[in-house]
Design a protein around this motif. Structure first.
Motif, PDB file in Angstrom:
ATOM      1  N   THR A  98       0.855  -1.225  -0.056  1.00 27.39           N
ATOM      2  CA  THR A  98       0.145   0.145   0.100  1.00 27.39           C
ATOM      3  C   THR A  98       0.840   1.268   0.006  1.00 27.39           C
ATOM      4  N   LEU A  99       0.364   2.362  -0.037  1.00 26.80           N
ATOM      5  CA  LEU A  99       1.207   3.723  -0.136  1.00 26.80           C
ATOM      6  C   LEU A  99       1.981   3.618   1.227  1.00 26.80           C
ATOM      7  N   ASP A 100       1.330   3.519   2.553  1.00 28.50           N
ATOM      8  CA  ASP A 100       1.895   3.693   3.656  1.00 28.50           C
ATOM      9  C   ASP A 100       3.007   2.370   3.840  1.00 28.50           C
ATOM     10  N   ARG A 102       4.680   0.678   1.166  1.00 29.84           N
ATOM     11  CA  ARG A 102       5.804   0.866   0.543  1.00 29.84           C
ATOM     12  C   ARG A 102       6.554   1.999   1.165  1.00 29.84           C
ATOM     13  N   ASP A 103       6.228   2.958   1.792  1.00 27.38           N
ATOM     14  CA  ASP A 103       7.049   3.875   2.464  1.00 27.38           C
ATOM     15  C   ASP A 103       7.809   3.241   3.538  1.00 27.38           C
TER      16      ASP A 103
END
Ligand code: FAD
Length: 325
Positions: A98-100, A102-103
């Motif tokens: 997800t975006l978070d 992957r961060d």
């Protein structure tokens, strides 16, 4: 302090403000169970203990909880992952793609000099370690990645793993997280955008109905939504449909949009360009409706209807509604 299994796989999970584990938990823990013993790290602003119990019921043999405020763009979460990895010495660290996620995965991998395998659609263990599978070149090939050192950080595509873990006895401990003092950003203000849709979220949805340029207009795109609603599906779109303003970019499926792996993907008026296929080719069953029998989408469709979507879709909706009543 708990002993951790020798083949621990650290699974990074987040819980919402009500202490509910977020959606990818079941598949990540199931996937971890395929290659080792799942150890869950539950990150939550509060209520992490309740979420840890859920993680045990989904297959985590041990859980670690860390209260992490979400206002520093990931630094505290990465501190927690580092502490959990030090404690459990895992063979791999799994994070949702997800975006978070992957961060967190990227920052943790840089901080520890770990290999990072992104957007895995399959997990295996061979005699030398953990191996991941990836859908590449527009979904035309599956590549295998096998890092040769350390514990790889792996982001797992939502919907790709079907294995589910068996419930384990609760075995939770609060993680002590030392502040690394690494640079962090602070969010000073934000505007919350409330999604009013009752439809499933596209990323991780079990069923997706997508519309392309062939749908013709923003008004006609309501037909895509109507079909999605009778199937209980999320709504997706091709980039051409997004660029034409039929629907918001957040619904775009493909290379520069969201990657999905649902049980059912329905493509309406979508030609099947390689960039679109890149985001949906790993769907379990693909159904395409297109008036051009030569459209490349039919090369990957399990079921295809050559016809006008404005005739086929209303009839399908009617039939499904009759069956449901
Ligand atoms: P078209 O290719 O125009 O196809 C429309 C289809 O609708 C046709 O096959 C036609 O036969 C059919 N049709 C028309 N009317 C009807 C009807 N009444 N009933 C049934 N069928 C009908 N695209 C993406 O989707 N996602 C991405 O992430 C993405 N990223 C890209 C990144 C880059 C760098 C580039 C260069 C391109 C990218 N694209 C992406 C764009 C991609 O190349 C295609 O242009 C796009 O996918 C085409 O969308 P489409 O299939 O809706 O439109």
């Amino acid at each position: 302090m708990s002993e951790f299994p020798q083949d621990s796989i650290l699974v990074v999970l987040t819980a919402d403000s009500e202490g509910q584990l977020e959606k990818p938990a079941a598949e990540l823990l199931g996937g971890a169970g395929e290659i080792g013993s799942p150890v869950a790290l539950v990150l939550a602003a509060s209520g992490a203990e309740a979420a840890a119990e859920q993680a045990s019921s989904l297959g985590a043999v041990a859980t670690l909880t860390a209260e992490v405020a979400g206002d520093n763009l990931g630094t505290a979460a990465v501190d927690a992952v580092a502490a959990a990895a030090e404690l459990s010495a895992p063979d791999a660290v799994l994070v949702p793609n997800t975006l978070d996620g992957r961060d967190i995965a990227g920052r943790y991998a840089v901080r520890t000099g770990s290999a990072i395998n992104v957007d895995a659609i399959g997990l295996e263990r061979d005699s030398e370690g953990i191996v991941t599978n990836h859908s590449v070149y527009g979904g035309g090939y599956t590549s295998t990645a096998a890092p040769t050192f350390g514990a790889p950080v792996i982001t797992v595509r939502l919907g790709a793993i079907e294995t589910r873990g068996e419930a384990q006895a609760a075995n939770n401990q609060a993680l002590e997280v030392a502040d690394s003092g690494k640079r962090a950003a602070t969010i000073e203000s934000f505007e919350e955008i409330v999604e009013t849709s009752s439809r499933p979220e596209l990323r991780g949805a079990q069923k997706v109905v997508s519309g392309g340029r062939g749908v013709g207009s923003e008004e006609s795109f309501e037909l895509v939504g109507e079909f999605a609603d009778v199937l209980g599906a999320a709504v997706g779109a091709s980039r051409a449909a997004v660029d034409a303003g039929f629907i918001a970019q957040s619904h775009q499926v493909g290379q520069t949009g969201v990657s999905v792996s649902p049980q059912l993907y329905v493509a309406l008026g979508i030609s099947g360009a390689i960039q679109h296929k890149a985001g949906m080719q790993t769907s379990k069953t693909i159904v395409a409706v297109n008036k051009d029998g030569e459209a490349p989408i039919f090369d990957i469709a399990d079921y295809g209807v050559v016809g006008d979507l404005f005739k086929v879709v209303p009839q399908s909706i009617e039939t499904l509604k009759e069956k449901q009543s």
